[in-house]
Design a protein around this motif. Structure first.
Motif, short mmCIF file in Angstrom:
data_model
loop_
_atom_site.label_atom_id
_atom_site.label_comp_id
_atom_site.label_asym_id
_atom_site.label_seq_id
_atom_site.Cartn_x
_atom_site.Cartn_y
_atom_site.Cartn_z
N PHE A 76 -3.03 14.00 -3.99
CA PHE A 76 -2.28 13.72 -5.61
C PHE A 76 -2.34 13.03 -6.61
CE2 PHE A 76 2.43 15.60 -4.06
CZ PHE A 76 1.78 17.23 -3.65
N HIS A 77 -3.23 11.82 -5.72
CA HIS A 77 -4.03 11.00 -6.96
C HIS A 77 -5.74 11.56 -7.80
CE1 HIS A 77 -6.73 7.13 -7.52
NE2 HIS A 77 -7.33 7.44 -6.68
N TRP A 78 -5.73 12.43 -6.36
CA TRP A 78 -7.43 13.37 -6.78
C TRP A 78 -6.42 14.43 -8.11
CZ3 TRP A 78 -8.23 14.37 -1.06
CH2 TRP A 78 -8.88 13.47 -0.46
N LEU A 88 0.49 7.68 -12.68
CA LEU A 88 0.64 8.19 -11.87
C LEU A 88 -0.77 8.31 -10.44
CD1 LEU A 88 2.73 11.84 -12.45
CD2 LEU A 88 3.41 9.48 -11.40
N HIS A 89 -1.63 8.59 -11.13
CA HIS A 89 -3.29 8.14 -10.53
C HIS A 89 -2.69 6.50 -9.60
CE1 HIS A 89 -7.47 8.93 -9.79
NE2 HIS A 89 -7.19 7.92 -10.58
N ALA A 90 -2.39 5.92 -10.84
CA ALA A 90 -2.96 4.31 -9.97
C ALA A 90 -1.90 4.04 -9.74
CB ALA A 90 -2.56 3.50 -11.44
N PHE A 92 0.19 6.33 -7.35
CA PHE A 92 -0.15 7.21 -5.96
C PHE A 92 -1.63 6.11 -5.22
CE2 PHE A 92 0.81 11.33 -7.96
CZ PHE A 92 2.10 11.17 -8.10
N MET A 93 -1.93 5.48 -5.93
CA MET A 93 -3.30 4.36 -4.96
C MET A 93 -2.66 3.96 -4.76
SD MET A 93 -6.87 3.35 -6.86
CE MET A 93 -6.21 1.75 -7.29
N THR A 94 -1.80 2.96 -4.97
CA THR A 94 -0.86 2.22 -4.57
C THR A 94 0.38 2.65 -3.18
OG1 THR A 94 -0.43 0.87 -6.46
CG2 THR A 94 0.89 0.54 -5.07
N GLN A 95 0.21 3.41 -3.38
CA GLN A 95 0.97 4.58 -2.37
C GLN A 95 0.55 4.67 -1.12
OE1 GLN A 95 3.58 6.53 -4.44
NE2 GLN A 95 4.69 5.42 -5.35
N TYR A 96 -0.66 5.45 -1.33
CA TYR A 96 -1.89 5.59 -0.02
C TYR A 96 -1.53 5.05 0.23
CZ TYR A 96 -6.28 6.31 -2.80
OH TYR A 96 -7.97 5.68 -2.92
N THR A 97 -2.82 3.97 -0.40
CA THR A 97 -3.07 2.56 0.47
C THR A 97 -2.22 1.83 1.31
OG1 THR A 97 -4.24 2.28 -1.37
CG2 THR A 97 -4.23 0.54 0.40
FE LIG Z 1 -9.25 7.42 -6.40
#
Ligand SMILES: [Fe+2]
Length: 197
Positions: A76-78, A88-90, A92-97
Motif C-alpha cells: 500500500f505504501h507503493w 498515507l505513503h509516509a 504506511f512506511m512507519t507501520q511496515y517498518t
Molecule cells: Fe518507500
C-alpha cells in the motif's frame, strides 16, 4: 505479569494438539517444527516440551500474520494514490517498518523455544489468518480499512495465545505478545480515526 488464567482459552490443556503430545498443526500445515540435534544439549529452560510446542505454534501464527500484514502495508505504501498520498505513503512506511522489525523478534523467540521459525510464502499462506494482499490496489481509504482489519486480526491471534504462555510460566513470550497487542490496537485506532467523520 499476572499468572492467573483469563476466562478465554486456549490453555495448554486444550491448545491444539499439545495434549496429544504432537507438534501442533493447523489443517495440513506443520506449525512450529521442532529443531535440535544429537550433538546439542536438550533444551532445559524450565518450560516443558509440549508447552514449548504450543507456545511456538502461537508465535508462528502471529509471525505469519505479522508478515502478511507487513507485506500488505508495504504494498500500500507503493501503490496508494489520491489526495492523501503524502500522509498515507509516509504513515504506511512507519507501520511496515515496525511490522518488519517485529517479525524478527517473534521468529527468534520461536527459535529460543527449540522450534524452527516459518519463513516462506508457502508456510505463511497455510497458517496466516490475515488475507493475502489484494491483487489490484484498492482506493486509499479502502487500504486503510483493510489495514484496520489486519491489525485487529493480529491483535486477536496474539491475545489468544497470551494465556498459553502465562500458564507455562513463559513470561518473555507473554510480555512479547502483550506488547504486540498494544501496538496493533494503537495502530488500528489511528487508522480507524482516518475513516471517521
Ligand atoms: Fe518507500
Amino acid at each position: 505479569m499476572a499468572k492467573e488464567l483469563k476466562k478465554t482459552k486456549p490453555s495448554i490443556a486444550n491448545a491444539p494438539a499439545a495434549a496429544a503430545g504432537k507438534v501442533p498443526k493447523k489443517g495440513d500445515a506443520m506449525v512450529a517444527q521442532e529443531s535440535g540435534s544429537r550433538n546439542a544439549p536438550i533444551i532445559n529452560i524450565g518450560i516443558d516440551r509440549q508447552d514449548r510446542a504450543a507456545i511456538a505454534e502461537g508465535l508462528s501464527r502471529v509471525l505469519a500474520d505479522t508478515y502478511t500484514l507487513y507485506l500488505t502495508t508495504h504494498n500500500f505504501h507503493w501503490n496508494v494514490t489520491g489526495p492523501h498520498f503524502n500522509s498515507l505513503h509516509a504513515m504506511f512506511m512507519t507501520q511496515y517498518t515496525e511490522l518488519w522489525t517485529a517479525t524478527d523478534v517473534l521468529a527468534e523467540r520461536i527459535r529460543a523455544l527449540g522450534h524452527y521459525a516459518p519463513g516462506s510464502y508457502a508456510e505463511f499462506s497455510k497458517i496466516s489468518t490475515v488475507p493475502d494482499v489484494p491483487q489490484t490496489p484498492p482506493k486509499a481509504m479502502e487500504m486503510v480499512r483493510i489495514l484496520v482489519k489486519g491489525h485487529e486480526t493480529v491483535s486477536r491471534i496474539a491475545r489468544e495465545f497470551i494465556p498459553v504462555a502465562e500458564e507455562a510460566g513463559d513470561d518473555p513470550t507473554a510480555d512479547m505478545l502483550t506488547a504486540r497487542c498494544t501496538v496493533h490496537d494503537q495502530t488500528a485506532w489511528m487508522l480507524r480515526s482516518l475513516l471517521e467523520d
